[in-house]
Design a protein around this motif. Sequence first.
Motif, PDB file in Angstrom:
ATOM      1  N   ALA A  48       3.334  -6.649   9.241  1.00 33.24           N
ATOM      2  CA  ALA A  48       3.361  -5.292   8.554  1.00 33.24           C
ATOM      3  C   ALA A  48       4.418  -4.507   8.676  1.00 33.24           C
ATOM      4  O   ALA A  48       4.863  -4.142   9.924  1.00 33.24           O
ATOM      5  CB  ALA A  48       2.084  -4.566   9.084  1.00 33.24           C
ATOM      6  N   GLU A  57       0.867   4.657   0.716  1.00 33.31           N
ATOM      7  CA  GLU A  57       0.372   5.693   1.452  1.00 33.31           C
ATOM      8  C   GLU A  57       0.992   7.237   0.973  1.00 33.31           C
ATOM      9  O   GLU A  57       1.979   7.079   0.394  1.00 33.31           O
ATOM     10  CB  GLU A  57       0.474   5.670   2.726  1.00 33.31           C
ATOM     11  N   GLU A  85       2.341  -5.489   3.782  1.00 31.42           N
ATOM     12  CA  GLU A  85       1.632  -6.430   4.570  1.00 31.42           C
ATOM     13  C   GLU A  85       1.736  -7.780   4.249  1.00 31.42           C
ATOM     14  O   GLU A  85       1.102  -8.135   3.112  1.00 31.42           O
ATOM     15  CB  GLU A  85       0.272  -5.840   5.045  1.00 31.42           C
ATOM     16  N   VAL A  93       3.574   0.555   2.864  1.00 34.71           N
ATOM     17  CA  VAL A  93       3.198  -0.373   3.908  1.00 34.71           C
ATOM     18  C   VAL A  93       3.149  -1.803   3.189  1.00 34.71           C
ATOM     19  O   VAL A  93       2.584  -1.939   2.271  1.00 34.71           O
ATOM     20  CB  VAL A  93       1.720  -0.440   4.327  1.00 34.71           C
ATOM     21  N   ARG A 145       0.775  -1.305   0.102  1.00 35.91           N
ATOM     22  CA  ARG A 145       0.019  -0.030  -0.012  1.00 35.91           C
ATOM     23  C   ARG A 145       0.907   0.926   0.063  1.00 35.91           C
ATOM     24  O   ARG A 145       1.496   1.502   1.001  1.00 35.91           O
ATOM     25  CB  ARG A 145      -0.939  -0.051   1.345  1.00 35.91           C
ATOM     26  N   VAL A 162       5.976  -0.701   7.983  1.00 33.69           N
ATOM     27  CA  VAL A 162       5.778   0.940   7.643  1.00 33.69           C
ATOM     28  C   VAL A 162       7.245   1.467   7.202  1.00 33.69           C
ATOM     29  O   VAL A 162       7.828   1.637   8.264  1.00 33.69           O
ATOM     30  CB  VAL A 162       5.062   1.532   8.557  1.00 33.69           C
ATOM     31  N   GLY A 209      11.753   3.550   9.970  1.00 29.71           N
ATOM     32  CA  GLY A 209      10.312   2.708   9.694  1.00 29.71           C
ATOM     33  C   GLY A 209      10.089   1.938  11.117  1.00 29.71           C
ATOM     34  O   GLY A 209      10.652   2.194  12.118  1.00 29.71           O
TER      35      GLY A 209
END
Length: 554
Positions: free
Chosen positions: A386, A331, A338, A336, A329, A388, A371
Amino acid sequence: MRAGREWLTGPEVWTRGALVGDLTIITVLVLLGVGVDELSNSSGATMTLGALSVVVLVLLRRRLPATTLVAGAAASAFLPGVFLVTVVLGWSAGRRIVGVGRALGVFALACVVEVGLMLVDQWAQMRPVLVVVFSTLMFLAATAMPGLASRYWYQRRTLLSAMGERNEQLLRERSMVAGQARLRERQRIAQDMHDSLGHRLALISVHTGALEVDPQLTSRQREVVGVLRQASVEAMHELREVVGILRDGVEAAAPAPVEEAQQAARGVAGITGIVEAARAAGTDVRFTTTGRPRPLVAACDHAAFRIAQEALTNAYKHAPGAAITVELRYEDDALVVEIANGPAAGSGAGEVVSGGQGLTGLRERARLVGGMVHAGDVEGGGFRVAGVLPYGTEPAGVVEEVADDFGQWPHARATAATDWAAVNRELTVPGRGRAGGVAMGCGIAVAALVLLVIVMGAGVALIVSSANEAIVSPEAYDQIRVGQSEQSVRDELPNGDSILTAGLDRKGPPRPEGTECLVLLSTEETDELTTDAVYRFCFKDGKLVEKQAYEVKQ
């Protein structure tokens, strides 16, 4: 103009604030000095000379602290308006005179000069012992005490500054030593990995390469052996990369185009490859991407690949046969990654051997690039990992946190500045708590205040005790008759031995020739505050030959 200003300030920087402060001090001292001169009935020339002396002494106190202190002490003996500037000169000299012995000598010389010149100036008007005692006490209270307080305050501030610089230097040296120790350990680990794992991986690659061309193998066996050989080759490349990072602290650039392609395959773009490999092995893996793809710096790109790779490996080992979802993802401020899996479909869950360091390594890898990684169980018996990762954060250096000499940890400091509160606690007098340092700092000021109060009290007591010997009422004056014997008159009157009558015999109308006069103050008030009513009794040949009442200016 600029050269003169630099000469005045000496080694110090004369900022605009310092200039404004000096002008403010000059203005206040000149106004107070004019008020003192008015009370002393000084002439206009004396007031002007006093004001000029204040200006010159204040401006020169930085360049010539010892000279201005002695000059100010000498001027205060003759110019009443200059006395207050000795407080400022004492404070400045106490801070700026180098050497304790030299400072004591300069202050002693200033005391001798001030007391001696005041004794010369007041010799005919006051008792010498009184002048010496009173002048010495005033010098100690108004000049010596401010100088001592200034020297203590400046040396304490210098000590704090030196300790802060030493603390920062120790931290830098400790960081360098720790860095060198880490580098030596990493080089040792890199050498061990190269000598042991590198050798065995090379043997695996050679033997699988030879086995792949064995004519006795079936096509399926050759395919499996080829996969093993390719895996061993990739393992060797990755081992060389890890060894380079351990040895040099940075990721080495791949020299060959093939290796560059392999480097790219170990980024976000390589996640598709490991997903396809999992599908080819029979694992149900679903891969999705949302958001607008954005480029990442190399360290974050590699971290995303490692998170996906480790999470898939964990899913293979701990939940064989479970469906896996891999999602990227993009963002607004971070990527991200996951990976989630359902409960194990077979009976092999929990039967594998694991070192338990995979997720710990992922968290550390993510932390180094700014992160974070979260891992935990989900409803239904599955597991989710997950990560980030920011788009533009470069790897953060690993800083070993060690406590400094004052018990302060690096993460507790907002900046590289020293924690002055901790330094002050170190300088606090043992056994006195927080009040010890405050008491030490304020003790000199309190002593100066007490000494000044003692001086003022002694002066008031001296004036009150001598008042009865200097004052006579109008009734007593009227009872005295010209022609009385000198002894009878003196028996009825005070002896006039008082500081209140000092100098009165030189004022007023001329005395009769050959007479000796007794001058006393009258209890009768005058119309003006600046004049005193005086009674004079003159004697000759043992008799009172004249008595006279008149007014004199104070």
